[in-house]
Design a protein around this motif. Sequence first.
Motif, mmCIF file in Angstrom:
data_model
loop_
_atom_site.group_PDB
_atom_site.id
_atom_site.type_symbol
_atom_site.label_atom_id
_atom_site.label_comp_id
_atom_site.label_asym_id
_atom_site.label_seq_id
_atom_site.Cartn_x
_atom_site.Cartn_y
_atom_site.Cartn_z
ATOM 1 N N PRO A 139 33.300 48.896 36.140
ATOM 2 C CA PRO A 139 32.647 49.033 37.446
ATOM 3 C C PRO A 139 33.697 49.017 38.560
ATOM 4 N N PRO A 140 33.491 49.781 39.614
ATOM 5 C CA PRO A 140 34.517 49.883 40.652
ATOM 6 C C PRO A 140 34.834 48.554 41.342
ATOM 7 N N GLU A 141 33.881 47.636 41.401
ATOM 8 C CA GLU A 141 34.143 46.356 42.066
ATOM 9 C C GLU A 141 35.128 45.480 41.294
ATOM 10 N N ILE A 142 35.501 45.883 40.077
ATOM 11 C CA ILE A 142 36.492 45.129 39.319
ATOM 12 C C ILE A 142 37.808 45.045 40.092
ATOM 13 N N GLY A 143 38.049 46.044 40.955
ATOM 14 C CA GLY A 143 39.266 46.041 41.757
ATOM 15 C C GLY A 143 39.437 44.775 42.573
ATOM 16 N N VAL A 144 38.353 44.233 43.090
ATOM 17 C CA VAL A 144 38.435 42.997 43.869
ATOM 18 C C VAL A 144 38.946 41.864 42.985
ATOM 19 N N PHE A 145 38.444 41.796 41.751
ATOM 20 C CA PHE A 145 38.858 40.747 40.824
ATOM 21 C C PHE A 145 40.317 40.919 40.409
ATOM 22 N N LEU A 146 40.817 42.142 40.478
ATOM 23 C CA LEU A 146 42.201 42.419 40.101
ATOM 24 C C LEU A 146 43.177 42.279 41.266
ATOM 25 N N GLY A 147 42.663 41.974 42.446
ATOM 26 C CA GLY A 147 43.530 41.780 43.597
ATOM 27 C C GLY A 147 43.777 43.026 44.424
ATOM 28 N N ILE A 148 43.084 44.102 44.126
ATOM 29 C CA ILE A 148 43.214 45.312 44.942
ATOM 30 C C ILE A 148 42.568 45.030 46.293
ATOM 31 N N PRO A 149 43.216 45.414 47.378
ATOM 32 C CA PRO A 149 42.657 45.135 48.702
ATOM 33 C C PRO A 149 41.220 45.630 48.844
ATOM 34 N N LEU A 150 40.394 44.814 49.464
ATOM 35 C CA LEU A 150 38.981 45.107 49.623
ATOM 36 C C LEU A 150 38.751 46.460 50.298
ATOM 37 N N LYS A 151 39.574 46.803 51.278
ATOM 38 C CA LYS A 151 39.416 48.087 51.978
ATOM 39 C C LYS A 151 39.547 49.258 51.012
ATOM 40 N N GLY A 174 55.941 34.110 39.790
ATOM 41 C CA GLY A 174 56.204 34.926 40.965
ATOM 42 C C GLY A 174 55.046 34.964 41.934
ATOM 43 N N PHE A 175 54.637 36.177 42.336
ATOM 44 C CA PHE A 175 53.671 36.335 43.415
ATOM 45 C C PHE A 175 52.322 35.691 43.118
ATOM 46 N N LEU A 176 51.949 35.530 41.858
ATOM 47 C CA LEU A 176 50.649 34.935 41.557
ATOM 48 C C LEU A 176 50.575 33.473 41.983
ATOM 49 N N ASN A 177 51.719 32.806 42.069
ATOM 50 C CA ASN A 177 51.722 31.400 42.451
ATOM 51 C C ASN A 177 51.971 31.182 43.936
ATOM 52 N N LYS A 178 52.218 32.247 44.666
ATOM 53 C CA LYS A 178 52.422 32.089 46.096
ATOM 54 C C LYS A 178 51.107 31.702 46.745
ATOM 55 N N PRO A 179 51.131 30.748 47.664
ATOM 56 C CA PRO A 179 49.885 30.340 48.290
ATOM 57 C C PRO A 179 49.203 31.457 49.062
ATOM 58 N N ASN A 180 49.931 32.481 49.428
ATOM 59 C CA ASN A 180 49.322 33.549 50.218
ATOM 60 C C ASN A 180 49.009 34.789 49.385
ATOM 61 N N PHE A 181 48.925 34.653 48.051
ATOM 62 C CA PHE A 181 48.610 35.819 47.218
ATOM 63 C C PHE A 181 47.276 36.427 47.632
ATOM 64 N N ILE A 182 46.277 35.605 47.842
ATOM 65 C CA ILE A 182 44.980 36.094 48.317
ATOM 66 C C ILE A 182 44.926 35.759 49.802
ATOM 67 N N ARG A 183 45.513 36.613 50.591
ATOM 68 C CA ARG A 183 45.517 36.396 52.039
ATOM 69 C C ARG A 183 44.442 37.251 52.664
ATOM 70 N N ASP A 184 44.026 36.827 53.839
ATOM 71 C CA ASP A 184 42.966 37.551 54.530
ATOM 72 C C ASP A 184 43.316 39.005 54.789
ATOM 73 N N ASP A 185 44.600 39.331 54.979
ATOM 74 C CA ASP A 185 44.914 40.731 55.285
ATOM 75 C C ASP A 185 44.639 41.638 54.077
ATOM 76 N N TYR A 186 44.660 41.127 52.876
ATOM 77 C CA TYR A 186 44.309 41.932 51.705
ATOM 78 C C TYR A 186 42.795 42.084 51.586
ATOM 79 N N LEU A 187 42.066 41.237 52.267
ATOM 80 C CA LEU A 187 40.625 41.200 52.102
ATOM 81 C C LEU A 187 39.894 41.896 53.248
ATOM 82 N N ARG A 188 40.659 42.439 54.166
ATOM 83 C CA ARG A 188 40.015 43.162 55.270
ATOM 84 C C ARG A 188 39.297 44.382 54.760
ATOM 85 N N THR A 189 38.212 44.705 55.414
ATOM 86 C CA THR A 189 37.463 45.893 55.023
ATOM 87 C C THR A 189 37.921 47.039 55.870
#
Length: 130
Positions: free
Chosen positions: A41-53, A115-130
Amino acid sequence: MDELLRNESVNKFLSECGYEPDSIEHALSMLRRRYAAVGCPPEIGVFLGIPLKDVKGFMGLNSLRHTKYGMWRTYGDPVLSEKRMNEYRCARNMIRRRLISGEDPVEIIRWKEFGFLNKPNFIRDDYLRT
């Protein structure tokens, strides 16, 4: 994953897709059922860390125009998407080097300094912007 599901934009998006993103277990269970029923399903991208936009653009849920091809289709400003793609490329290359050197794949997955998976900002708001 917990931080991702607490994000208001992601939570709203997943709710609109029929998820009850109150818990990780429920969201992953729903994703597993959808995958079994219809394939990826296309929404799998969100679970994989692809930016929401980009996920929403791929699904035709925003007015951003397609701007670039890469590891996924990029919609709107490609800067944040390309940054995430570069993080994934670095992780892929690191894992490839470790596998070639003979390391146990299970130990690579368990590695605390991933690496990047442990950075506190991996899931930052800028990746989640629509």
